[in-house]
Enzyme design. Structure first.
Site, mmCIF file in Angstrom:
data_model
loop_
_atom_site.group_PDB
_atom_site.id
_atom_site.type_symbol
_atom_site.label_atom_id
_atom_site.label_comp_id
_atom_site.label_asym_id
_atom_site.label_seq_id
_atom_site.Cartn_x
_atom_site.Cartn_y
_atom_site.Cartn_z
ATOM 1 N N HIS A 158 98.354 -17.938 80.239
ATOM 2 C CA HIS A 158 98.625 -17.841 81.628
ATOM 3 C C HIS A 158 97.670 -17.580 82.286
ATOM 4 O O HIS A 158 97.345 -18.043 83.801
ATOM 5 C CB HIS A 158 99.302 -16.862 82.381
ATOM 6 C CG HIS A 158 100.795 -16.549 82.012
ATOM 7 N ND1 HIS A 158 101.372 -17.566 81.478
ATOM 8 C CD2 HIS A 158 101.291 -15.367 81.194
ATOM 9 C CE1 HIS A 158 102.566 -17.742 80.590
ATOM 10 N NE2 HIS A 158 102.523 -15.724 80.629
ATOM 11 N N ASP A 193 105.012 -18.101 72.007
ATOM 12 C CA ASP A 193 105.322 -17.491 73.483
ATOM 13 C C ASP A 193 106.654 -17.461 74.199
ATOM 14 O O ASP A 193 107.117 -18.732 74.175
ATOM 15 C CB ASP A 193 103.994 -16.487 74.036
ATOM 16 C CG ASP A 193 104.301 -15.743 75.117
ATOM 17 O OD1 ASP A 193 103.417 -14.612 74.654
ATOM 18 O OD2 ASP A 193 104.999 -15.453 76.134
ATOM 19 N N HIS A 195 107.305 -17.180 77.159
ATOM 20 C CA HIS A 195 106.609 -17.957 78.433
ATOM 21 C C HIS A 195 105.973 -19.234 77.929
ATOM 22 O O HIS A 195 105.293 -19.242 77.572
ATOM 23 C CB HIS A 195 106.041 -16.862 78.963
ATOM 24 C CG HIS A 195 106.556 -15.767 79.723
ATOM 25 N ND1 HIS A 195 106.377 -14.028 78.523
ATOM 26 C CD2 HIS A 195 107.858 -15.227 80.500
ATOM 27 C CE1 HIS A 195 107.542 -13.907 79.344
ATOM 28 N NE2 HIS A 195 108.282 -13.801 80.368
ATOM 29 N N ASP A 282 107.445 -11.782 71.825
ATOM 30 C CA ASP A 282 108.752 -11.383 73.559
ATOM 31 C C ASP A 282 109.475 -12.299 73.045
ATOM 32 O O ASP A 282 110.399 -12.457 74.025
ATOM 33 C CB ASP A 282 107.564 -11.469 74.726
ATOM 34 C CG ASP A 282 106.827 -12.929 74.873
ATOM 35 O OD1 ASP A 282 107.249 -13.716 73.847
ATOM 36 O OD2 ASP A 282 105.337 -12.527 75.707
#
Length: 340
Positions: A158, A193, A195, A282
Protein backbone atom coordinates in the site's frame (compact mmCIF):
# COMPACT_ATOMS: atom_id res chain seq x y z
CA UNK A 1 13.69 -23.04 0.14
CA UNK A 2 15.80 -20.19 1.48
CA UNK A 3 14.07 -17.57 3.61
CA UNK A 4 15.21 -14.10 4.69
CA UNK A 5 14.45 -12.15 7.86
CA UNK A 6 16.17 -9.64 10.16
CA UNK A 7 15.45 -9.55 13.89
CA UNK A 8 15.21 -5.75 13.81
CA UNK A 9 11.89 -6.16 12.01
CA UNK A 10 10.35 -6.94 15.42
CA UNK A 11 10.86 -3.29 16.42
CA UNK A 12 7.76 -1.98 14.68
CA UNK A 13 5.03 -2.42 17.29
CA UNK A 14 2.00 -0.29 16.33
CA UNK A 15 -0.61 0.24 19.03
CA UNK A 16 -3.47 2.01 17.28
CA UNK A 17 -5.73 1.40 14.30
CA UNK A 18 -8.90 3.32 13.49
CA UNK A 19 -11.79 1.49 11.85
CA UNK A 20 -15.23 3.02 11.37
CA UNK A 21 -14.23 5.87 13.67
CA UNK A 22 -13.28 3.57 16.53
CA UNK A 23 -9.71 3.33 17.85
CA UNK A 24 -8.74 -0.35 18.09
CA UNK A 25 -5.52 -2.32 18.65
CA UNK A 26 -3.58 -2.62 15.39
CA UNK A 27 -3.95 -6.03 13.72
CA UNK A 28 -0.43 -5.69 12.25
CA UNK A 29 1.21 -7.09 15.37
CA UNK A 30 4.81 -8.34 15.80
CA UNK A 31 3.29 -11.72 16.73
CA UNK A 32 2.73 -12.16 12.99
CA UNK A 33 6.48 -12.73 12.69
CA UNK A 34 6.46 -15.68 15.06
CA UNK A 35 3.56 -17.35 13.29
CA UNK A 36 4.95 -16.72 9.81
CA UNK A 37 8.40 -17.99 10.77
CA UNK A 38 6.82 -21.11 12.22
CA UNK A 39 4.82 -21.68 9.03
CA UNK A 40 7.85 -21.18 6.79
CA UNK A 41 10.02 -23.51 8.85
CA UNK A 42 7.31 -26.16 8.75
CA UNK A 43 7.57 -25.94 4.95
CA UNK A 44 11.31 -26.60 5.17
CA UNK A 45 12.61 -23.03 4.96
CA UNK A 46 15.97 -22.16 6.46
CA UNK A 47 16.21 -18.51 7.53
CA UNK A 48 19.21 -16.24 6.99
CA UNK A 49 19.76 -12.54 7.65
CA UNK A 50 19.59 -10.05 4.77
CA UNK A 51 22.49 -8.06 3.41
CA UNK A 52 22.43 -4.27 3.75
CA UNK A 53 22.04 -2.73 0.29
CA UNK A 54 21.84 0.81 1.66
CA UNK A 55 19.24 3.39 0.69
CA UNK A 56 19.98 3.42 -3.05
CA UNK A 57 17.52 0.66 -3.99
CA UNK A 58 14.88 2.28 -1.76
CA UNK A 59 15.39 5.64 -3.48
CA UNK A 60 14.98 3.94 -6.86
CA UNK A 61 11.30 3.54 -5.90
CA UNK A 62 10.64 6.15 -3.19
CA UNK A 63 11.38 9.89 -3.21
CA UNK A 64 14.31 11.07 -1.08
CA UNK A 65 11.94 13.56 0.56
CA UNK A 66 9.78 10.65 1.76
CA UNK A 67 12.75 8.59 2.98
CA UNK A 68 13.96 11.54 5.08
CA UNK A 69 10.45 11.87 6.50
CA UNK A 70 10.27 8.19 7.50
CA UNK A 71 13.70 8.26 9.13
CA UNK A 72 13.25 11.48 11.11
CA UNK A 73 9.55 12.09 11.74
CA UNK A 74 9.18 10.22 15.03
CA UNK A 75 11.96 12.13 16.75
CA UNK A 76 10.56 15.43 15.43
CA UNK A 77 7.00 14.49 16.40
CA UNK A 78 8.00 13.76 19.98
CA UNK A 79 9.23 17.36 20.36
CA UNK A 80 5.62 18.56 20.04
CA UNK A 81 4.24 19.31 23.51
CA UNK A 82 1.58 16.74 24.40
CA UNK A 83 2.08 14.70 21.21
CA UNK A 84 1.15 11.02 21.12
CA UNK A 85 3.80 8.30 21.17
CA UNK A 86 2.96 7.42 17.56
CA UNK A 87 2.85 9.68 14.52
CA UNK A 88 -0.77 9.69 13.34
CA UNK A 89 -1.97 12.39 10.90
CA UNK A 90 -5.01 14.54 11.49
CA UNK A 91 -4.99 16.62 8.31
CA UNK A 92 -4.46 15.67 4.65
CA UNK A 93 -4.04 17.75 1.48
CA UNK A 94 -6.62 17.27 -1.25
CA UNK A 95 -3.91 16.72 -3.90
CA UNK A 96 -0.18 15.98 -4.20
CA UNK A 97 1.00 19.18 -5.94
CA UNK A 98 0.55 21.44 -2.89
CA UNK A 99 3.25 23.25 -0.93
CA UNK A 100 5.39 21.03 1.27
CA UNK A 101 5.01 22.06 4.93
CA UNK A 102 7.87 22.33 7.41
CA UNK A 103 5.60 21.26 10.25
CA UNK A 104 5.84 17.66 11.45
CA UNK A 105 2.03 17.59 11.64
CA UNK A 106 1.70 18.83 8.08
CA UNK A 107 4.30 16.41 6.74
CA UNK A 108 2.56 13.52 8.49
CA UNK A 109 -0.64 14.42 6.69
CA UNK A 110 1.20 14.69 3.38
CA UNK A 111 3.03 11.36 3.69
CA UNK A 112 0.50 9.14 5.57
CA UNK A 113 -2.67 8.25 3.70
CA UNK A 114 -4.67 6.93 6.65
CA UNK A 115 -4.63 6.08 10.36
CA UNK A 116 -3.48 2.49 9.78
CA UNK A 117 0.21 3.36 9.46
CA UNK A 118 1.29 4.90 12.79
CA UNK A 119 5.02 5.59 13.03
CA UNK A 120 6.70 4.77 16.34
CA UNK A 121 10.27 4.68 17.56
CA UNK A 122 11.22 1.42 15.82
CA UNK A 123 9.18 1.81 12.65
CA UNK A 124 11.88 3.15 10.32
CA UNK A 125 14.42 0.52 11.39
CA UNK A 126 11.92 -2.32 10.93
CA UNK A 127 10.71 -1.03 7.56
CA UNK A 128 14.29 -0.56 6.36
CA UNK A 129 15.20 -4.16 7.15
CA UNK A 130 11.93 -5.43 5.77
CA UNK A 131 12.95 -3.92 2.44
CA UNK A 132 16.48 -5.31 2.76
CA UNK A 133 14.96 -8.77 3.25
CA UNK A 134 13.10 -8.45 -0.06
CA UNK A 135 16.24 -7.17 -1.79
CA UNK A 136 18.29 -10.08 -0.51
CA UNK A 137 15.62 -12.48 -1.75
CA UNK A 138 15.94 -10.85 -5.17
CA UNK A 139 19.74 -11.24 -5.03
CA UNK A 140 19.40 -14.96 -4.32
CA UNK A 141 17.15 -15.36 -7.34
CA UNK A 142 19.65 -13.43 -9.43
CA UNK A 143 22.21 -15.95 -8.18
CA UNK A 144 20.17 -18.88 -9.48
CA UNK A 145 17.66 -19.75 -6.73
CA UNK A 146 14.27 -20.86 -8.11
CA UNK A 147 12.26 -19.50 -5.20
CA UNK A 148 13.07 -17.45 -2.09
CA UNK A 149 10.74 -16.34 0.71
CA UNK A 150 11.26 -12.88 2.24
CA UNK A 151 9.47 -12.45 5.55
CA UNK A 152 8.99 -8.73 4.96
CA UNK A 153 7.25 -7.22 7.94
CA UNK A 154 6.02 -4.50 8.07
CA UNK A 155 4.39 -5.17 4.69
CA UNK A 156 4.63 -2.81 1.75
CA UNK A 157 2.13 -2.99 -1.11
CA UNK A 158 0.00 0.00 0.00
CA UNK A 159 3.06 2.31 0.06
CA UNK A 160 3.34 4.72 -2.88
CA UNK A 161 6.50 6.54 -3.90
CA UNK A 162 5.93 9.19 -1.22
CA UNK A 163 2.98 7.93 0.80
CA UNK A 164 2.50 5.37 3.57
CA UNK A 165 -0.83 3.64 4.14
CA UNK A 166 -2.55 0.44 5.20
CA UNK A 167 0.21 -0.78 7.57
CA UNK A 168 2.85 -0.15 4.83
CA UNK A 169 5.83 2.22 4.69
CA UNK A 170 8.32 0.97 2.09
CA UNK A 171 7.02 -0.96 -0.90
CA UNK A 172 9.11 -4.11 -0.54
CA UNK A 173 7.77 -5.87 -3.66
CA UNK A 174 8.28 -2.79 -5.83
CA UNK A 175 11.81 -2.33 -4.47
CA UNK A 176 12.64 -5.97 -5.26
CA UNK A 177 11.14 -5.72 -8.76
CA UNK A 178 13.05 -2.53 -9.56
CA UNK A 179 16.26 -4.16 -8.31
CA UNK A 180 15.66 -7.13 -10.61
CA UNK A 181 14.87 -4.84 -13.53
CA UNK A 182 18.10 -2.96 -12.92
CA UNK A 183 19.96 -6.24 -13.32
CA UNK A 184 18.49 -6.78 -16.78
CA UNK A 185 15.43 -8.92 -15.94
CA UNK A 186 11.82 -8.31 -16.96
CA UNK A 187 9.80 -8.62 -13.75
CA UNK A 188 6.10 -9.07 -13.16
CA UNK A 189 4.58 -8.38 -9.75
CA UNK A 190 1.72 -10.74 -8.88
CA UNK A 191 -0.20 -9.52 -5.84
CA UNK A 192 -2.43 -12.12 -4.18
CA UNK A 193 -3.23 -10.16 -1.02
CA UNK A 194 -6.93 -9.74 -0.24
CA UNK A 195 -6.45 -5.96 -0.61
CA UNK A 196 -5.46 -4.30 -3.85
CA UNK A 197 -1.78 -3.32 -4.06
CA UNK A 198 -2.54 0.33 -4.74
CA UNK A 199 0.92 1.61 -3.90
CA UNK A 200 2.55 -0.89 -6.24
CA UNK A 201 0.14 0.07 -9.00
CA UNK A 202 0.86 3.76 -8.43
CA UNK A 203 4.63 3.33 -8.59
CA UNK A 204 4.60 1.55 -11.96
CA UNK A 205 1.36 2.88 -13.48
CA UNK A 206 3.01 4.90 -16.26
CA UNK A 207 5.77 2.37 -16.99
CA UNK A 208 5.97 -0.55 -19.40
CA UNK A 209 9.05 -2.31 -17.98
CA UNK A 210 7.34 -3.85 -14.93
CA UNK A 211 3.97 -5.61 -15.17
CA UNK A 212 1.65 -5.25 -12.17
CA UNK A 213 -1.18 -7.76 -11.61
CA UNK A 214 -3.44 -7.83 -8.56
CA UNK A 215 -6.17 -10.30 -7.52
CA UNK A 216 -8.19 -8.92 -4.61
CA UNK A 217 -11.59 -8.34 -3.06
CA UNK A 218 -13.62 -5.83 -5.07
CA UNK A 219 -12.72 -2.37 -3.67
CA UNK A 220 -16.14 -0.90 -4.40
CA UNK A 221 -16.90 -1.61 -0.71
CA UNK A 222 -13.49 -2.73 0.55
CA UNK A 223 -10.12 -1.12 1.32
CA UNK A 224 -8.44 0.65 -0.46
CA UNK A 225 -11.73 1.80 -2.09
CA UNK A 226 -10.30 4.30 -4.59
CA UNK A 227 -7.95 1.96 -6.48
CA UNK A 228 -8.06 -1.60 -7.76
CA UNK A 229 -10.93 -1.42 -10.25
CA UNK A 230 -10.82 -3.39 -13.49
CA UNK A 231 -10.78 -0.29 -15.72
CA UNK A 232 -7.41 0.81 -14.28
CA UNK A 233 -5.04 -0.42 -17.00
CA UNK A 234 -2.06 1.95 -16.69
CA UNK A 235 -1.40 5.24 -18.44
CA UNK A 236 1.03 6.64 -20.98
CA UNK A 237 3.80 4.15 -21.67
CA UNK A 238 2.25 1.86 -19.06
CA UNK A 239 -1.16 1.52 -20.69
CA UNK A 240 -1.98 -2.21 -20.72
CA UNK A 241 0.75 -3.05 -18.19
CA UNK A 242 -1.53 -3.01 -15.14
CA UNK A 243 -4.17 -5.70 -14.62
CA UNK A 244 -6.68 -5.64 -11.76
CA UNK A 245 -8.84 -8.69 -11.15
CA UNK A 246 -11.34 -7.76 -8.42
CA UNK A 247 -13.43 -10.60 -6.98
CA UNK A 248 -16.73 -10.60 -5.06
CA UNK A 249 -16.53 -10.81 -1.29
CA UNK A 250 -16.54 -14.43 -0.16
CA UNK A 251 -14.97 -15.86 -3.33
CA UNK A 252 -13.72 -19.43 -2.78
CA UNK A 253 -10.87 -21.56 -4.12
CA UNK A 254 -12.09 -22.68 -7.54
CA UNK A 255 -13.15 -19.25 -8.78
CA UNK A 256 -9.93 -17.78 -7.41
CA UNK A 257 -7.83 -20.39 -9.24
CA UNK A 258 -9.63 -19.62 -12.50
CA UNK A 259 -8.83 -15.94 -12.01
CA UNK A 260 -5.22 -16.79 -11.21
CA UNK A 261 -5.07 -18.52 -14.59
CA UNK A 262 -5.99 -15.22 -16.24
CA UNK A 263 -3.29 -13.43 -14.24
CA UNK A 264 -0.62 -15.97 -15.21
CA UNK A 265 -1.67 -15.73 -18.85
CA UNK A 266 -1.02 -11.99 -18.78
CA UNK A 267 2.37 -12.58 -17.16
CA UNK A 268 3.28 -14.99 -19.97
CA UNK A 269 2.14 -12.48 -22.59
CA UNK A 270 4.34 -9.82 -20.97
CA UNK A 271 7.36 -12.07 -21.43
CA UNK A 272 8.33 -11.91 -17.76
CA UNK A 273 11.43 -13.83 -16.75
CA UNK A 274 10.88 -13.47 -12.98
CA UNK A 275 7.81 -13.05 -10.76
CA UNK A 276 7.74 -11.06 -7.54
CA UNK A 277 4.84 -12.56 -5.58
CA UNK A 278 3.28 -10.08 -3.15
CA UNK A 279 2.00 -12.79 -0.83
CA UNK A 280 -0.98 -11.86 1.28
CA UNK A 281 -2.50 -14.67 3.32
CA UNK A 282 -5.47 -12.50 4.34
CA UNK A 283 -7.67 -13.94 1.58
CA UNK A 284 -8.25 -16.90 3.92
CA UNK A 285 -11.76 -17.67 5.13
CA UNK A 286 -10.79 -17.09 8.78
CA UNK A 287 -8.70 -13.94 8.38
CA UNK A 288 -10.01 -11.04 10.49
CA UNK A 289 -10.61 -8.86 7.40
CA UNK A 290 -13.16 -11.31 5.93
CA UNK A 291 -12.66 -10.31 2.31
CA UNK A 292 -12.38 -13.63 0.47
CA UNK A 293 -12.88 -17.23 1.61
CA UNK A 294 -9.89 -19.28 0.47
CA UNK A 295 -9.06 -22.48 2.33
CA UNK A 296 -5.69 -23.59 3.65
CA UNK A 297 -5.35 -26.26 0.90
CA UNK A 298 -6.35 -23.57 -1.57
CA UNK A 299 -3.16 -21.66 -0.80
CA UNK A 300 -1.21 -24.77 -1.73
CA UNK A 301 -2.98 -24.88 -5.09
CA UNK A 302 -2.18 -21.21 -5.65
CA UNK A 303 1.50 -21.76 -4.88
CA UNK A 304 1.67 -24.77 -7.19
CA UNK A 305 -0.01 -22.88 -10.05
CA UNK A 306 2.43 -19.99 -9.77
CA UNK A 307 5.44 -22.33 -9.57
CA UNK A 308 4.19 -24.21 -12.64
CA UNK A 309 5.10 -21.18 -14.77
CA UNK A 310 8.71 -22.31 -14.38
CA UNK A 311 9.79 -18.74 -13.61
CA UNK A 312 11.97 -17.89 -10.61
CA UNK A 313 9.97 -16.46 -7.70
CA UNK A 314 10.76 -13.78 -5.14
CA UNK A 315 8.01 -14.31 -2.57
CA UNK A 316 7.54 -11.17 -0.48
CA UNK A 317 5.24 -11.29 2.54
CA UNK A 318 2.34 -8.85 2.63
CA UNK A 319 -0.82 -9.32 4.74
CA UNK A 320 -2.23 -12.20 6.68
CA UNK A 321 -3.33 -11.37 10.19
CA UNK A 322 -3.59 -13.16 13.49
CA UNK A 323 -5.69 -16.29 13.33
CA UNK A 324 -5.14 -19.94 14.21
CA UNK A 325 -4.64 -20.66 10.49
CA UNK A 326 -1.92 -18.13 9.63
CA UNK A 327 1.06 -20.48 10.04
CA UNK A 328 -0.65 -23.34 8.21
CA UNK A 329 -1.62 -21.07 5.32
CA UNK A 330 2.00 -20.11 4.73
CA UNK A 331 3.13 -23.72 5.05
CA UNK A 332 0.53 -24.71 2.47
CA UNK A 333 1.51 -21.98 -0.01
CA UNK A 334 5.26 -22.63 0.23
CA UNK A 335 4.66 -26.39 0.03
CA UNK A 336 2.66 -25.81 -3.13
CA UNK A 337 5.52 -23.80 -4.60
CA UNK A 338 8.01 -26.56 -3.81
CA UNK A 339 5.70 -29.22 -5.27
CA UNK A 340 4.86 -27.15 -8.33
Amino acid sequence: MKAIFNERQWRHDPKHFMANGVVLPSPEQPERIARLKSGAEAAGCAFAAPSDHGTGPLAAVHTPEYLVFLETIHERWRRIAGASDEVIPNIHPDRRDVSYPRSAVGQAGYHQADTACPIAEGTWEAAYWSAQSALTGADLVLGGAKAVYALSRPPGHHAFADLAGGFCFLNNAAIAAEHLRGQGLRPAILDVDVHHGNGTQGIFYARSDVLTVSIHADPVRFYPFFWGHAQERGEGAGLGCNLNLPLPRGTTDDVYLDTLGTALGRIRAFGADVIVVALGLDAHENDPFEGLALTTPGFGRIGAAIAATGLPLVIVQEGGYLSDDLSANLTSFLGGVEGG
